[in-house]
Design a protein around this motif. Structure first.
Motif, PDB file in Angstrom:
ATOM      1  N   ILE A 277     -67.999  15.399  66.080  1.00 58.08           N
ATOM      2  CA  ILE A 277     -67.440  15.257  64.733  1.00 58.08           C
ATOM      3  C   ILE A 277     -67.780  16.492  63.905  1.00 58.08           C
ATOM      4  O   ILE A 277     -68.955  16.863  63.789  1.00 58.08           O
ATOM      5  CB  ILE A 277     -67.995  14.009  64.024  1.00 58.08           C
ATOM      6  N   HIS A 278     -66.781  17.112  63.338  1.00 59.54           N
ATOM      7  CA  HIS A 278     -67.021  18.266  62.476  1.00 59.54           C
ATOM      8  C   HIS A 278     -67.601  17.799  61.143  1.00 59.54           C
ATOM      9  O   HIS A 278     -67.306  16.692  60.672  1.00 59.54           O
ATOM     10  CB  HIS A 278     -65.721  19.039  62.243  1.00 59.54           C
ATOM     11  N   GLU A 279     -68.414  18.653  60.550  1.00 58.63           N
ATOM     12  CA  GLU A 279     -69.025  18.318  59.255  1.00 58.63           C
ATOM     13  C   GLU A 279     -67.980  17.951  58.205  1.00 58.63           C
ATOM     14  O   GLU A 279     -68.222  17.101  57.340  1.00 58.63           O
ATOM     15  CB  GLU A 279     -69.868  19.505  58.763  1.00 58.63           C
TER      16      GLU A 279
ATOM     17  N   ILE B 205     -73.596   5.587  73.751  1.00 66.50           N
ATOM     18  CA  ILE B 205     -72.839   6.311  72.730  1.00 66.50           C
ATOM     19  C   ILE B 205     -73.580   7.585  72.338  1.00 66.50           C
ATOM     20  O   ILE B 205     -74.763   7.551  72.010  1.00 66.50           O
ATOM     21  CB  ILE B 205     -72.603   5.446  71.483  1.00 66.50           C
ATOM     22  N   THR B 206     -72.882   8.707  72.400  1.00 72.33           N
ATOM     23  CA  THR B 206     -73.452   9.994  72.001  1.00 72.33           C
ATOM     24  C   THR B 206     -72.611  10.586  70.883  1.00 72.33           C
ATOM     25  O   THR B 206     -71.382  10.660  71.003  1.00 72.33           O
ATOM     26  CB  THR B 206     -73.474  10.980  73.187  1.00 72.33           C
ATOM     27  N   VAL B 207     -73.263  10.981  69.800  1.00 70.54           N
ATOM     28  CA  VAL B 207     -72.575  11.604  68.669  1.00 70.54           C
ATOM     29  C   VAL B 207     -73.150  12.989  68.450  1.00 70.54           C
ATOM     30  O   VAL B 207     -74.372  13.161  68.353  1.00 70.54           O
ATOM     31  CB  VAL B 207     -72.719  10.762  67.384  1.00 70.54           C
ATOM     32  N   ARG B 208     -72.290  13.978  68.394  1.00 69.75           N
ATOM     33  CA  ARG B 208     -72.689  15.363  68.123  1.00 69.75           C
ATOM     34  C   ARG B 208     -71.939  15.875  66.905  1.00 69.75           C
ATOM     35  O   ARG B 208     -70.776  15.505  66.685  1.00 69.75           O
ATOM     36  CB  ARG B 208     -72.392  16.265  69.331  1.00 69.75           C
ATOM     37  N   VAL B 209     -72.581  16.746  66.135  1.00 68.69           N
ATOM     38  CA  VAL B 209     -71.984  17.284  64.916  1.00 68.69           C
ATOM     39  C   VAL B 209     -71.773  18.783  65.048  1.00 68.69           C
ATOM     40  O   VAL B 209     -72.635  19.505  65.562  1.00 68.69           O
ATOM     41  CB  VAL B 209     -72.893  17.000  63.695  1.00 68.69           C
TER      42      VAL B 209
END
Length: 283
Positions: free
Chosen positions: A172-174, A203-207
């Motif tokens: 997900i972009h900032e 579940i993995t979330v990266r920014v």
């Protein structure tokens, strides 16, 4: 089997894969038709997903096409014999077909990946956020179209729940984290929901932060759904005239490379949680 008026994307994919095997074998459609004892029109209907095909015929074609990939053949026969009527069928006639096709694709996926630049990924959205997102449509959606969309999006989360959830990763972009699709309360609740879900093992979330140097990245939101074998993976992207389901090996290779590039460019899961927590705190 009688011809279908509107084959699903999954049914069309089966036909397309059979066509790819035939072309790789250097056979014409008329030659393949004679192997099954059907005419060229019927063969065309099979390869376009308009007509169904039995497990026996899939195996016969695979044999004549000299396909020795046992895992691929097993996956194709499973597609041919699948009679699943999932929860998404209740929305048939209420929502555009791509909504149903995406739900069916997710149901059968071995993993799911998302990249988003302007919105929180649909599988992570709260009811209030999804409602605000759909309400921003121009022209405005009437209630009889808005409510099914919100309900459908909430139902899609079933793949993340239960005893055997689908592994899921989101980049997900900032910008998507900062844009207030709803009001402050909706946005804050949405960020907390992303944080909560990111604690799940599957579940993995990266920014991707704004201050990342040299980021050309991707051009728009995209999705990747894993098939039973890599050849049957599917990429999904918004197109000017609707949703595009992409299954060519060359294009899938591009999407896989993009996801790897974005993984390398983004913050790790723990740093991403700290980042999102701070954004929620600052709201």
């Amino acid at each position: 089997m009688p011809p279908r008026r509107h084959p699903t994307t999954r049914q069309a994919r089966l036909g397309a894969e059979l066509r790819k095997l035939r072309e790789a074998a250097g056979l014409k459609a008329t030659e393949a038709a004679s192997l099954l004892g059907v005419n060229s029109v019927q063969m065309s209907q099979i390869e376009s997903g308009i007509a169904g095909v039995s497990e026996q015929r899939v195996r016969r074609l695979a044999s004549h096409y000299a396909c020795t990939d046992a895992d691929l053949i097993a996956a194709l026969t499973a597609m041919a014999t699948d009679r699943t009527r999932g929860w998404w069928e209740e929305f048939r006639g209420l929502l555009p077909t791509p909504f149903l096709d995406i739900a069916e694709l997710e149901h059968h996926s071995t993993y799911r990946r998302d990249v988003e630049f302007l919105f929180i990924p649909g599988l992570l959205q709260t009811d209030a956020y999804a409602r605000a997102a759909f309400s921003s449509r121009i022209p405005e959606l009437p209630d009889e179209e808005l409510e099914p969309r919100v309900h459908h999006r909430m139902q899609r989360k079933v793949i993340l729940e239960g005893s055997s959830p689908t592994p899921y990763g989101a980049i997900i972009h900032e910008a998507a984290l900062r844009i207030r699709v709803g009001d402050r309360a909706v946005s804050q609740a949405q960020l907390h929901r992303v944080l909560e879900l990111s604690e799940s093992e599957h579940i993995t979330v990266r920014v991707i932060p704004f201050d990342l140097d040299g980021f050309g990245g991707a051009w728009s939101a995209m999705m990747l759904a894993g098939g039973p074998v890599p050849r049957l993976d599917t990429a999904v992207r918004d197109a000017p005239h609707g949703t595009a389901f992409i299954d060519s090996e060359a294009q899938l290779g591009v999407f896989r490379t993009l996801f790897r590039t974005l993984d390398d460019a983004s913050l790790g899961p723990e740093r991403s949680r700290v980042f999102i927590h701070q954004l929620a705190k600052d709201l």
